[in-house]
Design a protein around this motif. Structure first.
Motif: not given
Ligand code: BDR
Ligand code: CA
Length: 306
Positions: A195-200, A202-208, A220-221, A300-302
């Motif tokens: 039920k917990i999906l992380c999109t490309p 979302d990962f762009d935001g993480i990298k930013e 990796m994602s 948030k934590r990443l």
């Protein structure tokens, strides 16, 4: 803070879980133990050391079992996590090495030293945990909780129609652990992680927000999400292993059901987690989750990382 050891087969979502734990202010990571699954145990140890070095954490890594309790050794799932575990990212050799103590003995000792406080979070096959249970009858009692990523009650499997990968790769070990559960084991399986999906995006935001470590996860994602796209036509990946780590500190975000749980070792349903009839203690199975809240916490934590 929660004293935590992650037992892991890194693995792309394992890397996400480990970096999450490194960032979380309410987690004190005490070390990692390694297991085959996404990769061989040798590669898992190397990858675990690499991840800790990238995160600038000097923590023990204990090398785990190299094959299942009963089943013959198997080939790791290169199509899901890449040849070396991190998708297309080459896995360079780490500077450090594993401690001399093997994983199960390390877990037993840490559970004794932090009696009633240690949470163990296995996010790969359960062989090391089963060995700890077999070698020390007090192991489960000494742990505060054992929060497992694996299995499913209603969602079906992801490696066979019946079985989730971590349980499937060592069903006998999983049976040992659930039979010893004594109310201390929590299963965070496909019933909630799907039920917990992380999109490309979302990962762009993480990298930013976290160019170095978040950037590694983004890179990796790509491989992992390509797999989800191909098999399930999904624009994103499930946060399997991070969900289990988050359940270690945020039980309130998960709805659980207490059941006596067992594992099939029959050929056609091997690795299926199912209700058991005997007098064993309860396992708390996560059946529902506040998926938005888990994902928000993850993102948030990443972003606290470099
Ligand atoms: C589990 O299997 C592995 O591929 C993932 O790392 C996760 O632990 C999901 O079924
Ligand atoms: Ca894993």
């Amino acid at each position: 803070t929660t004293k935590l050891i992650i037992d892991t087969d890194p693995g792309i979502d394992d890397a996400m879980a480990i970096f999450y734990a490194a960032a979380a202010p309410d987690i004190e990571l005490l070390g990692l133990t390694t297991i085959f699954g996404n990769v061989t145990t040798k590669m898992a140890t190397r990858n675990a050391l690499r991840l800790l070095e990238a995160a600038d954490l000097e923590l023990p890594v204990a090398h785990g079992a190299e094959k299942p309790l009963v089943l013959p050794p198997f080939e790791p799932s290169a199509h899901v996590h890449g040849d070396e575990g991190f998708g297309d990212i080459p896995a360079a050799d780490p500077k450090g090495q594993a401690v001399s103590e093997e994983a199960a003995d390390f877990l037993i000792r840490m559970a004794r030293e932090h009696k009633g406080e240690l949470v163990v979070c296995p996010v790969g096959p359960l062989t090391n945990i089963a060995l700890a249970v077999q070698r020390d009858p007090e192991f489960v009692k000494n742990c505060k909780r054992i929060v497992i990523m694996g299995g499913s009650l209603e969602a079906g499997g992801n490696i066979t129609p019946h079985a989730e990968a971590n349980i499937y790769h060592d069903p006998h070990a999983a049976e040992v652990v659930f039979a010893a559960a004594a109310g201390k084991v929590v299963m965070v399986g496909l019933d909630v992680t799907l039920k917990i999906l992380c999109t490309p995006e979302d990962f762009d935001g993480i990298k930013e927000r976290s160019p170095e470590l978040g950037g590694m996860l983004k890179d990796m994602s790509v491989f992992y999400i390509k797999f989800y796209q191909e098999v399930a036509n999904l624009n994103g990946c499930s946060l399997h292993d991070p969900a289990a780590v988050i359940a270690c500190t945020h039980a309130d975000l998960f709805q659980t059901r207490a059941v006596k749980l067992g594992v099939s070792v029959e050929e056609d349903t091997s690795g299926k987690t199912q209700l058991a009839e005997d007098g064993r203690g309860n396992t708390h199975v996560a059946m529902d989750v506040d998926a938005e809240a888990v994902k928000a916490l993850f993102l948030k934590r990443l972003s606290l990382l470099p």
